[in-house]
Write an enzyme that holds these catalytic residues in place. Structure first.
Site, PDB file in Angstrom:
ATOM      1  N   ARG A  40     -15.780  -3.521  -3.030  1.00  0.00           N
ATOM      2  CA  ARG A  40     -15.517  -2.540  -4.085  1.00  0.00           C
ATOM      3  C   ARG A  40     -16.632  -2.520  -5.118  1.00  0.00           C
ATOM      4  O   ARG A  40     -16.376  -2.432  -6.318  1.00  0.00           O
ATOM      5  CB  ARG A  40     -14.197  -2.833  -4.811  1.00  0.00           C
ATOM      6  CG  ARG A  40     -12.968  -2.631  -4.003  1.00  0.00           C
ATOM      7  CD  ARG A  40     -12.486  -1.183  -4.111  1.00  0.00           C
ATOM      8  NE  ARG A  40     -11.371  -0.979  -3.202  1.00  0.00           N
ATOM      9  CZ  ARG A  40     -10.107  -0.942  -3.582  1.00  0.00           C
ATOM     10  NH1 ARG A  40      -9.795  -1.041  -4.844  1.00  0.00           N
ATOM     11  NH2 ARG A  40      -9.170  -0.766  -2.698  1.00  0.00           N
ATOM     12  N   ARG A  44     -14.234   1.666 -10.351  1.00  0.00           N
ATOM     13  CA  ARG A  44     -13.849   2.013 -11.726  1.00  0.00           C
ATOM     14  C   ARG A  44     -14.450   1.153 -12.807  1.00  0.00           C
ATOM     15  O   ARG A  44     -14.427   1.515 -13.969  1.00  0.00           O
ATOM     16  CB  ARG A  44     -12.323   2.000 -11.835  1.00  0.00           C
ATOM     17  CG  ARG A  44     -11.705   3.224 -11.198  1.00  0.00           C
ATOM     18  CD  ARG A  44     -10.236   3.062 -11.036  1.00  0.00           C
ATOM     19  NE  ARG A  44      -9.963   1.933 -10.156  1.00  0.00           N
ATOM     20  CZ  ARG A  44      -8.753   1.551  -9.801  1.00  0.00           C
ATOM     21  NH1 ARG A  44      -7.703   2.187 -10.267  1.00  0.00           N
ATOM     22  NH2 ARG A  44      -8.583   0.535  -8.990  1.00  0.00           N
ATOM     23  N   ARG A  53     -15.380  10.578 -11.163  1.00  0.00           N
ATOM     24  CA  ARG A  53     -13.948  10.714 -10.851  1.00  0.00           C
ATOM     25  C   ARG A  53     -13.216  11.565 -11.897  1.00  0.00           C
ATOM     26  O   ARG A  53     -12.151  12.107 -11.607  1.00  0.00           O
ATOM     27  CB  ARG A  53     -13.319   9.327 -10.703  1.00  0.00           C
ATOM     28  CG  ARG A  53     -13.613   8.654  -9.369  1.00  0.00           C
ATOM     29  CD  ARG A  53     -12.785   9.238  -8.215  1.00  0.00           C
ATOM     30  NE  ARG A  53     -11.421   8.718  -8.303  1.00  0.00           N
ATOM     31  CZ  ARG A  53     -10.397   9.369  -8.800  1.00  0.00           C
ATOM     32  NH1 ARG A  53     -10.547  10.595  -9.242  1.00  0.00           N
ATOM     33  NH2 ARG A  53      -9.217   8.823  -8.856  1.00  0.00           N
ATOM     34  N   ASP A  89     -12.473   5.154   1.847  1.00  0.00           N
ATOM     35  CA  ASP A  89     -11.323   4.260   1.761  1.00  0.00           C
ATOM     36  C   ASP A  89     -10.878   4.017   3.193  1.00  0.00           C
ATOM     37  O   ASP A  89     -11.350   4.694   4.112  1.00  0.00           O
ATOM     38  CB  ASP A  89     -10.202   4.915   0.932  1.00  0.00           C
ATOM     39  CG  ASP A  89      -9.146   3.895   0.533  1.00  0.00           C
ATOM     40  OD1 ASP A  89      -9.324   3.211  -0.486  1.00  0.00           O
ATOM     41  OD2 ASP A  89      -8.149   3.759   1.271  1.00  0.00           O
ATOM     42  N   TYR A 167       0.636   1.072   5.816  1.00  0.00           N
ATOM     43  CA  TYR A 167       0.616   2.262   4.949  1.00  0.00           C
ATOM     44  C   TYR A 167       1.354   3.417   5.604  1.00  0.00           C
ATOM     45  O   TYR A 167       2.085   4.164   4.948  1.00  0.00           O
ATOM     46  CB  TYR A 167      -0.823   2.671   4.617  1.00  0.00           C
ATOM     47  CG  TYR A 167      -1.431   1.797   3.553  1.00  0.00           C
ATOM     48  CD1 TYR A 167      -1.129   1.994   2.217  1.00  0.00           C
ATOM     49  CD2 TYR A 167      -2.283   0.749   3.885  1.00  0.00           C
ATOM     50  CE1 TYR A 167      -1.667   1.184   1.228  1.00  0.00           C
ATOM     51  CE2 TYR A 167      -2.822  -0.078   2.912  1.00  0.00           C
ATOM     52  CZ  TYR A 167      -2.508   0.141   1.590  1.00  0.00           C
ATOM     53  OH  TYR A 167      -3.020  -0.672   0.618  1.00  0.00           O
TER      54      TYR A 167
END
Ligand code: CP3
Length: 361
Positions: A40, A44, A53, A89, A167
Site C-alpha cells: 500500500r 491515503r 481521490r 485492488d 468477499y
C-alpha cells in the site's frame, strides 16, 4: 538431416541476470543494498493521492490507465522505492465474473449481489483479463515505459482464491467469515467449483499482467490465515493455491506468495508455491525465514504501525528486521501488512534513506 545451428539461442528476458536490486533479491542473487518497497505504498497517507481521490472515485482511478499510472508513480518519485506496484485492488476482477463491486467511503469494498447459493456459483463467468481488466494492463504498460530507464521494476498482483471467495460470499470485509465457512462446509462441491473458477480467472489475469510488462507478481492471501485452522486450510484452500502458483509459474517472472496470518501453518502456506515468501509482521523475521527455509527468498516484515512511532523507535525496529535478515542474500525489505492512512510521509522517506545508508556495500 537438418543442418545444426551453431548460434546460441537468443537469451530470453528471464535468462539475463537482472540489474535491479529488487529483482536480484527475488532470485537470491547478491545485491549492492537491500531493496525496499512497501505494501500500500500508494494511498491515503499521501496528500497527492488524497487530492486525486477527491476528484475521482476509487474505481475511476483504477479503470483510467493514466490516473492509475500516475498514482503508481507517486511513491516512486517521492521516496525512491525500489519497485512500483501497479495501482489497483484485488477485487475489480470479480466484476468481470458478474459481481457488482463498489468502494463505499469509510466502509470499504461492497459486493451488491453476494453469492449465497450453488446456482450463484455456476452463473459466475470467467472472461479473459484482456477484456475485463484492460485499464490495469494498460497502466502496467505506461508505468513500465516510464520506469524502464530508471531500472525500477513493476509488480503486478492478484488476490488468492480464498480471500476473493470471502468477499464474493460475505459481500464485504468480514470479522469472522461465518458465511464463507458455512458455505465451504455445507456445499463442498460448489466450493471447489467456486475456487476453481477464481483460480482460472486470477491465473489468466496474472499471466496477462506479466505479458503487459509486470516484472514480478504478488499473490495476496489476506484472509485464509485469519479464517481457517490448519486442517481446513490444507483441505479447502491449499490445493487451489497450489494450482494457481503452478499456472502462474509459466509467466517466467518471480512470484511472491504473501499469505497473511498463517503463522500456525507458515511452511504449508509457503509450500503452496511462489518463488519469494512474503512474511507478515507476526513472527521475528529470522524465525519465519527458518520455517520457510533459508534457501527461499523472503520479503518483509516490519509492523506497518511502527511507522507511526517516533524515529528512534522506528529505526530500532527497522534495524531489528535487518539484523535478523543477517545480510543473507534474498531479502526484500517491506512492511508485514499495508501502510496505514495515518503514516507520516516523512517516516517513509527516512525509512528508505536509512536502508540505503545501512545496507549499501
Ligand atoms: O499496495 C499498493 O500500493 C497497491 C494497491 C493496493 C490496494 N489494495 C489499494 C487500495 C493493493 C495491492 C490492494 C490489495 C488489497 N485490497 C488487499 C490485499 C492486501 C491486504 O491489505 O490484506 C485486500 C484485502 C483489499 C481489499 C480492500 N480494498 C479493502 C479491505 C479496502 C478498504 C480498507 C482500506 O484500507 O481502505 C480496500 C480499499 C483500497 N485498496 C484503498 C486503496 C488505496 C483505499 C481506497 C481509498 O479510500 O482511497
Amino acid at each position: 538431416m537438418a543442418e545444426q545451428s551453431v548460434a546460441e539461442p537468443a537469451a530470453t528476458e528471464e535468462e539475463v541476470e537482472p540489474t535491479a536490486v529488487f529483482l536480484r533479491a527475488c532470485r537470491g542473487l547478491p545485491v549492492e543494498r537491500t531493496p525496499v518497497w512497501l505494501l500500500r505504498q500508494a494511498g491515503r497517507y499521501q496528500p497527492a493521492y488524497r487530492a486525486i481521490r477527491g476528484k475521482h472515485s476509487m474505481l475511476e482511478v483504477i479503470r483510467t490507465p493514466e490516473l492509475a499510472a500516475q498514482v503508481t508513480l507517486l511513491p516512486i518519485d517521492s521516496f525512491g522505492l525500489d519497485a512500483a506496484i501497479v495501482f489497483s485492488d484485488i477485487l475489480p476482477p470479480l466484476v468481470g465474473m458478474g459481481l457488482d463491486l463498489d468502494f463505499v467511503k469509510g466502509d470499504g469494498p461492497r459486493i451488491g449481489n453476494p453469492i449465497s447459493t450453488t446456482r450463484d456459483v455456476d452463473l459466475l463467468g470467467a472472461p479473459p483479463a484482456e477484456e475485463t481488466m484492460a485499464g490495469t494492463l494498460e497502466a502496467i504498460r505506461i508505468v513500465r515505459r516510464e520506469l524502464e530507464p530508471r531500472d525500477v521494476p513493476v509488480i503486478g498482483f492478484a488476490g488468492a482464491p480464498f480471500t476473493l471467495a470471502s468477499y464474493a460470499i460475505e459481500g464485504g470485509t468480514s470479522k469472522d467469515f461465518t458465511r464463507t465457512k458455512a458455505f465451504m462446509l455445507s456445499e463442498p462441491a460448489a466450493w471447489k467449483r467456486l475456487l476453481g473458477k477464481l483460480v482460472t480467472v486470477q491465473a489468466d489475469y496474472l499471466l496477462a499482467q506479466a505479458a503487459a510488462g509486470a516484472q514480478a507478481l504478488q499473490v495476496f492471501d489476506s484472509w485464509a490465515g485469519r479464517a481457517l485452522g490448519r486442517e481446513d486450510y490444507l483441505r479447502y484452500v491449499a490445493p487451489h493455491n497450489r494450482e494457481l502458483y503452478a499456472k502462474v509459474a509459466a509467466a517466467g517472472v518471480p512470484v511472491i506468495n504473501f499469505s497473511l496470518g498463517v503463522s500456525a501453518y507458515l511452511a504449508e502456506a509457503a509450500g503452496c508455491g511462489g518463488d519469494v515468501v512474503g512474511l507478515d509482521w507476526s513472527l521475528p523475521l529470522d524465525e519465519a525465514w527458518e520455517r520457510v527455509g533459508f534457501e527461499r527468498p523472503v520479503q518483509g516484515n516490519l509492523d506497518p504501525v511502527a511507522l507511526l512511532a517516533p524515529w528512534r523507535e522506528l529505526r530500532f525496529r527497522i534495524d531489528d528486521v535487518l539484523d535478523r535478515a543477517g545480510g543473507r542474500p534474498g531479502h526484500v525489505f517491506n512492511v508485514g501488512h499495508g501502510l496505514t492512512p495515518q503514516t507520516p510521509e516523512d517516516n517513509v522517506r527516512r525509512l528508505v534513506e536509512h536502508l540505503r545508508e545501512r545496507t549499501s556495500t
